[in-house]
Structure formats: C-alpha cells, structure tokens
Write a protein that holds these residues in place. Sequence first.
Motif, PDB file in Angstrom:
ATOM      1  N   LEU A  29     -24.471   4.642 -28.173  1.00  0.00           N
ATOM      2  CA  LEU A  29     -23.410   5.610 -27.879  1.00  0.00           C
ATOM      3  C   LEU A  29     -23.075   5.612 -26.386  1.00  0.00           C
ATOM      4  O   LEU A  29     -21.910   5.756 -26.014  1.00  0.00           O
ATOM      5  CB  LEU A  29     -23.843   7.009 -28.324  1.00  0.00           C
ATOM      6  CG  LEU A  29     -23.844   7.253 -29.829  1.00  0.00           C
ATOM      7  CD1 LEU A  29     -24.356   8.656 -30.128  1.00  0.00           C
ATOM      8  CD2 LEU A  29     -22.457   7.061 -30.414  1.00  0.00           C
ATOM      9  N   GLY A  30     -24.098   5.456 -25.539  1.00  0.00           N
ATOM     10  CA  GLY A  30     -23.853   5.390 -24.102  1.00  0.00           C
ATOM     11  C   GLY A  30     -23.013   4.183 -23.724  1.00  0.00           C
ATOM     12  O   GLY A  30     -22.093   4.284 -22.906  1.00  0.00           O
ATOM     13  N   VAL A  31     -23.326   3.042 -24.309  1.00  0.00           N
ATOM     14  CA  VAL A  31     -22.556   1.820 -24.025  1.00  0.00           C
ATOM     15  C   VAL A  31     -21.116   1.965 -24.513  1.00  0.00           C
ATOM     16  O   VAL A  31     -20.158   1.615 -23.799  1.00  0.00           O
ATOM     17  CB  VAL A  31     -23.230   0.589 -24.681  1.00  0.00           C
ATOM     18  CG1 VAL A  31     -22.322  -0.619 -24.634  1.00  0.00           C
ATOM     19  CG2 VAL A  31     -24.563   0.292 -24.004  1.00  0.00           C
ATOM     20  N   PHE A  48     -19.976   4.074 -15.854  1.00  0.00           N
ATOM     21  CA  PHE A  48     -21.437   4.019 -15.932  1.00  0.00           C
ATOM     22  C   PHE A  48     -22.018   5.425 -15.997  1.00  0.00           C
ATOM     23  O   PHE A  48     -22.924   5.691 -16.796  1.00  0.00           O
ATOM     24  CB  PHE A  48     -21.993   3.271 -14.712  1.00  0.00           C
ATOM     25  CG  PHE A  48     -23.492   3.188 -14.701  1.00  0.00           C
ATOM     26  CD1 PHE A  48     -24.153   2.300 -15.537  1.00  0.00           C
ATOM     27  CD2 PHE A  48     -24.236   3.998 -13.870  1.00  0.00           C
ATOM     28  CE1 PHE A  48     -25.538   2.219 -15.529  1.00  0.00           C
ATOM     29  CE2 PHE A  48     -25.615   3.925 -13.859  1.00  0.00           C
ATOM     30  CZ  PHE A  48     -26.266   3.037 -14.689  1.00  0.00           C
ATOM     31  N   SER A  49     -21.497   6.319 -15.181  1.00  0.00           N
ATOM     32  CA  SER A  49     -21.980   7.702 -15.171  1.00  0.00           C
ATOM     33  C   SER A  49     -21.750   8.380 -16.522  1.00  0.00           C
ATOM     34  O   SER A  49     -22.634   9.082 -17.029  1.00  0.00           O
ATOM     35  CB  SER A  49     -21.283   8.499 -14.068  1.00  0.00           C
ATOM     36  OG  SER A  49     -21.534   7.920 -12.817  1.00  0.00           O
ATOM     37  N   VAL A  54     -23.815  10.462 -21.668  1.00  0.00           N
ATOM     38  CA  VAL A  54     -23.747  10.489 -23.133  1.00  0.00           C
ATOM     39  C   VAL A  54     -25.095  10.097 -23.738  1.00  0.00           C
ATOM     40  O   VAL A  54     -25.571  10.733 -24.683  1.00  0.00           O
ATOM     41  CB  VAL A  54     -22.616   9.563 -23.643  1.00  0.00           C
ATOM     42  CG1 VAL A  54     -22.714   9.351 -25.145  1.00  0.00           C
ATOM     43  CG2 VAL A  54     -21.264  10.158 -23.287  1.00  0.00           C
ATOM     44  N   ALA A  55     -25.729   9.077 -23.192  1.00  0.00           N
ATOM     45  CA  ALA A  55     -27.035   8.651 -23.697  1.00  0.00           C
ATOM     46  C   ALA A  55     -28.077   9.752 -23.502  1.00  0.00           C
ATOM     47  O   ALA A  55     -28.880  10.025 -24.403  1.00  0.00           O
ATOM     48  CB  ALA A  55     -27.481   7.364 -23.005  1.00  0.00           C
ATOM     49  N   ALA A  62     -31.035  14.746 -30.122  1.00  0.00           N
ATOM     50  CA  ALA A  62     -31.819  14.114 -31.188  1.00  0.00           C
ATOM     51  C   ALA A  62     -33.275  14.562 -31.142  1.00  0.00           C
ATOM     52  O   ALA A  62     -33.897  14.776 -32.187  1.00  0.00           O
ATOM     53  CB  ALA A  62     -31.733  12.596 -31.065  1.00  0.00           C
ATOM     54  N   THR A  63     -33.816  14.737 -29.952  1.00  0.00           N
ATOM     55  CA  THR A  63     -35.197  15.214 -29.827  1.00  0.00           C
ATOM     56  C   THR A  63     -35.338  16.612 -30.396  1.00  0.00           C
ATOM     57  O   THR A  63     -36.289  16.912 -31.120  1.00  0.00           O
ATOM     58  CB  THR A  63     -35.637  15.199 -28.345  1.00  0.00           C
ATOM     59  OG1 THR A  63     -35.504  13.873 -27.850  1.00  0.00           O
ATOM     60  CG2 THR A  63     -37.070  15.643 -28.201  1.00  0.00           C
ATOM     61  N   LEU A  64     -34.378  17.480 -30.101  1.00  0.00           N
ATOM     62  CA  LEU A  64     -34.417  18.842 -30.642  1.00  0.00           C
ATOM     63  C   LEU A  64     -34.308  18.830 -32.164  1.00  0.00           C
ATOM     64  O   LEU A  64     -35.023  19.567 -32.853  1.00  0.00           O
ATOM     65  CB  LEU A  64     -33.288  19.680 -30.043  1.00  0.00           C
ATOM     66  CG  LEU A  64     -33.411  19.981 -28.548  1.00  0.00           C
ATOM     67  CD1 LEU A  64     -32.166  20.706 -28.052  1.00  0.00           C
ATOM     68  CD2 LEU A  64     -34.652  20.808 -28.278  1.00  0.00           C
ATOM     69  N   ILE A  65     -33.431  17.974 -32.699  1.00  0.00           N
ATOM     70  CA  ILE A  65     -33.264  17.902 -34.156  1.00  0.00           C
ATOM     71  C   ILE A  65     -34.546  17.395 -34.815  1.00  0.00           C
ATOM     72  O   ILE A  65     -34.998  17.947 -35.813  1.00  0.00           O
ATOM     73  CB  ILE A  65     -32.061  17.002 -34.512  1.00  0.00           C
ATOM     74  CG1 ILE A  65     -30.761  17.679 -34.092  1.00  0.00           C
ATOM     75  CG2 ILE A  65     -32.044  16.676 -36.007  1.00  0.00           C
ATOM     76  CD1 ILE A  65     -29.541  16.800 -34.223  1.00  0.00           C
ATOM     77  N   VAL A  66     -35.126  16.355 -34.241  1.00  0.00           N
ATOM     78  CA  VAL A  66     -36.347  15.775 -34.832  1.00  0.00           C
ATOM     79  C   VAL A  66     -37.501  16.770 -34.788  1.00  0.00           C
ATOM     80  O   VAL A  66     -38.253  16.910 -35.746  1.00  0.00           O
ATOM     81  CB  VAL A  66     -36.721  14.462 -34.103  1.00  0.00           C
ATOM     82  CG1 VAL A  66     -38.121  14.020 -34.463  1.00  0.00           C
ATOM     83  CG2 VAL A  66     -35.713  13.371 -34.459  1.00  0.00           C
TER      84      VAL A  66
END
Length: 71
Positions: A29-31, A48-49, A54-55, A62-66
């Motif tokens: 997603l970042g790329v 780049f920023s 976004v990444a 995702a960490t919170l969801i997991v």
Amino acid sequence: MDDHNGAPQTTGPVSPEVIQGVNMIAFSLGVIAGCVTKKIIGDTIVAFSVGVCVAAVTLIVATLIVRRGGR
C-alpha cells in the motif's frame, strides 16, 4: 487453548505468517500510494513521504485489529 488440530490460538501470540502478511500489505500500500502521488504531484520527496506515512498507518491499524481479534 490449543486443541492440536491446527486451529490458531486466539489468545496467544500472533503467528509469524500473519505478521509477514501484514508487513507485505503495508509495504504494498505504501508503494502504491507513493507511485500515485508521484504521478499526481511529480515530486519524489513528497511521494516518498506519503508512501512511508501510508505504510506506517497501515501497520498501526493492522496491529490494533490483530490484537483485538483475540478478544
């Protein structure tokens, strides 16, 4: 508890496969966000920023969801 039938634990630590998958999604997603920003704005540093932001946000969400998934 693990009943040894291959089912993932819901209260234990997150498996490395899940972490690797989340990292791959966040990187992708970042790329994508960086490439889209580069096409629209044309500035490499801004693109780049945006990609890094976004990444990072994807990893945090995702960490919170997991972590909440086991509750």
